[in-house]
Design a protein around this motif. Structure first.
Motif, mmCIF file in Angstrom:
data_model
loop_
_atom_site.group_PDB
_atom_site.id
_atom_site.type_symbol
_atom_site.label_atom_id
_atom_site.label_comp_id
_atom_site.label_asym_id
_atom_site.label_seq_id
_atom_site.Cartn_x
_atom_site.Cartn_y
_atom_site.Cartn_z
ATOM 1 N N SER A 232 8.818 5.454 26.650
ATOM 2 C CA SER A 232 8.765 4.111 26.081
ATOM 3 C C SER A 232 7.315 3.784 25.739
ATOM 4 O O SER A 232 6.402 4.062 26.535
ATOM 5 C CB SER A 232 9.307 3.069 27.068
ATOM 6 N N ASP A 233 7.126 3.201 24.547
ATOM 7 C CA ASP A 233 5.789 2.818 24.097
ATOM 8 C C ASP A 233 5.703 1.309 23.939
ATOM 9 O O ASP A 233 6.666 0.651 23.485
ATOM 10 C CB ASP A 233 5.462 3.466 22.756
ATOM 11 N N ARG A 234 4.567 0.771 24.323
ATOM 12 C CA ARG A 234 4.256 -0.629 24.031
ATOM 13 C C ARG A 234 3.470 -0.635 22.725
ATOM 14 O O ARG A 234 2.382 -0.052 22.631
ATOM 15 C CB ARG A 234 3.445 -1.243 25.168
ATOM 16 N N ILE A 235 4.037 -1.283 21.705
ATOM 17 C CA ILE A 235 3.453 -1.240 20.361
ATOM 18 C C ILE A 235 2.977 -2.642 19.970
ATOM 19 O O ILE A 235 3.765 -3.593 19.975
ATOM 20 C CB ILE A 235 4.472 -0.714 19.331
ATOM 21 N N GLY A 236 1.715 -2.744 19.663
ATOM 22 C CA GLY A 236 1.140 -3.991 19.181
ATOM 23 C C GLY A 236 0.901 -3.907 17.682
ATOM 24 O O GLY A 236 0.469 -2.855 17.178
ATOM 25 N N GLN A 237 1.165 -5.002 16.989
ATOM 26 C CA GLN A 237 1.124 -4.934 15.525
ATOM 27 C C GLN A 237 0.748 -6.263 14.896
ATOM 28 O O GLN A 237 1.209 -7.321 15.323
ATOM 29 C CB GLN A 237 2.501 -4.485 15.012
ATOM 30 N N ASP A 238 -0.110 -6.209 13.869
ATOM 31 C CA ASP A 238 -0.444 -7.339 12.996
ATOM 32 C C ASP A 238 -0.368 -6.868 11.558
ATOM 33 O O ASP A 238 -0.504 -5.668 11.276
ATOM 34 C CB ASP A 238 -1.864 -7.863 13.265
ATOM 35 N N ILE A 239 -0.167 -7.809 10.635
ATOM 36 C CA ILE A 239 -0.113 -7.471 9.214
ATOM 37 C C ILE A 239 -1.085 -8.371 8.454
ATOM 38 O O ILE A 239 -1.123 -9.586 8.684
ATOM 39 C CB ILE A 239 1.306 -7.650 8.641
ATOM 40 N N ASP A 240 -1.846 -7.771 7.535
ATOM 41 C CA ASP A 240 -2.699 -8.509 6.610
ATOM 42 C C ASP A 240 -2.264 -8.195 5.190
ATOM 43 O O ASP A 240 -1.929 -7.036 4.885
ATOM 44 C CB ASP A 240 -4.165 -8.117 6.779
ATOM 45 N N MET A 241 -2.288 -9.207 4.331
ATOM 46 C CA MET A 241 -1.892 -8.976 2.937
ATOM 47 C C MET A 241 -2.645 -9.912 2.007
ATOM 48 O O MET A 241 -3.000 -11.038 2.365
ATOM 49 C CB MET A 241 -0.384 -9.171 2.770
ATOM 50 N N ALA A 242 -2.904 -9.425 0.794
ATOM 51 C CA ALA A 242 -3.511 -10.222 -0.272
ATOM 52 C C ALA A 242 -2.566 -10.181 -1.467
ATOM 53 O O ALA A 242 -2.134 -9.097 -1.891
ATOM 54 C CB ALA A 242 -4.882 -9.680 -0.650
ATOM 55 N N LEU A 243 -2.239 -11.363 -2.017
ATOM 56 C CA LEU A 243 -1.210 -11.460 -3.050
ATOM 57 C C LEU A 243 -1.701 -12.260 -4.252
ATOM 58 O O LEU A 243 -2.461 -13.220 -4.104
ATOM 59 C CB LEU A 243 0.046 -12.141 -2.490
ATOM 60 N N ILE A 244 -1.241 -11.866 -5.434
ATOM 61 C CA ILE A 244 -1.361 -12.668 -6.640
ATOM 62 C C ILE A 244 -0.002 -13.292 -6.903
ATOM 63 O O ILE A 244 1.018 -12.600 -6.873
ATOM 64 C CB ILE A 244 -1.793 -11.823 -7.855
ATOM 65 N N ARG A 245 0.024 -14.604 -7.163
ATOM 66 C CA ARG A 245 1.285 -15.326 -7.314
ATOM 67 C C ARG A 245 1.328 -16.069 -8.650
ATOM 68 O O ARG A 245 0.314 -16.616 -9.104
ATOM 69 C CB ARG A 245 1.460 -16.341 -6.181
#
Length: 258
Positions: A232-245
């Motif tokens: 079993s793994d403890r997984i830490g995660q964040d997401i960054d994104m740059a968007l044109i809308r």
């Protein structure tokens, strides 16, 4: 009886007429408009109120760290780190929302859904040559907005809930066979900033940056046969994104008088 000449009578009439005109002139002058003063002219101002929908595209990455917390049914304490990697790639999606405006302040709510192709991997620091890989194939944002508008320019911040669909895989680089795979729908919260420009009556274009905090969770990997290499793994995660809308808004400009 003393006779007056026609010339003296004409002079008296002229004097009386001039006196009357001088008395009337100030009253009439008060009724005349001042030179150069004009009525206020209506000015068209951009209005951000209304329902809007649009598309977006850009790129991003998910920063992911893995740590072993259980191996072969035995707890591992402290956890053994397997390293980190960035799962990056492109994304495209759409958004729909509603904004209302009070003076220069703009408030709104928005829902956004995106397809993504974020992929990254690293060789496990604890189980080399095993490689750990993360894939993010979709994410969504449900946020509130608050911004400040200067006519057609809107600068805003946003906050709310984020969700992502992720797959965690383990394999050996020399072989294409993935011998462990776990899928998770991850929930967290998001913060973002953006800027939008109304370039036409109902159209706007802008840029936006978002960070999604997904925290930590546990992924249970079980390798056949008979879970011989389960962990079993403890997984830490964040997401960054740059968007044109690009957005289309149902509504129109308002007339503002200055």
């Amino acid at each position: 009886m003393k006779m007056r000449s026609p010339g003296s009578r004409a002079l008296r009439i002229a004097v009386l007429a001039a006196t009357g005109l001088l008395a009337i002139a100030p009253a009439k002058a008060a009724d005349l408009p001042l030179y150069g003063k004009a009525s206020p002219v209506p000015v068209i101002g951009y209005d951000w109120i209304g329902v809007y929908a649009g598309i977006n595209g850009g790129g991003g990455f998910g920063h992911t760290c893995w740590s072993i917390i259980r191996a072969l049914g035995v707890a591992v304490d402290p956890a053994v780190g397997e390293g980190c990697h960035n799962a990056g790639g492109g994304t495209v999606g759409g958004q729909i929302g509603y904004r209302w405006q009070k003076a220069r302040w703009v408030f709104g709510i928005e829902g956004q859904g995106n397809w993504a192709d974020f992929t990254g991997s690293n060789v496990s620091l604890a189980l080399a040559p095993q490689t750990n890989r993360t894939r993010i194939d979709a994410f969504g944002l449900f946020t509130g907005q608050m911004g400040y508008a200067v006519n057609g320019l809107l600068i805003y911040g946003k906050a709310g809930t984020g969700v992502a669909r992720a797959r965690y895989e383990t394999f050996v680089a020399a072989s294409p066979l993935v011998f462990n795979s776990v899928e998770r729908t991850r929930w967290g919260y998001t913060l973002g900033i953006g800027m939008e420009w109304g370039f036409a009556e109902n159209w706007s274009v802008g840029g936006e940056y978002n960070h999604v905090f997904l925290g930590h969770h546990t992924a249970d990997f079980a390798t056949v046969p008979a879970n011989a290499l389960s962990r079993s793994d403890r997984i830490g995660q964040d997401i960054d994104m740059a968007l044109i809308r690009v957005n289309y808004r149902w509504g129109g400009p308002v007339v503002v008088k200055y």
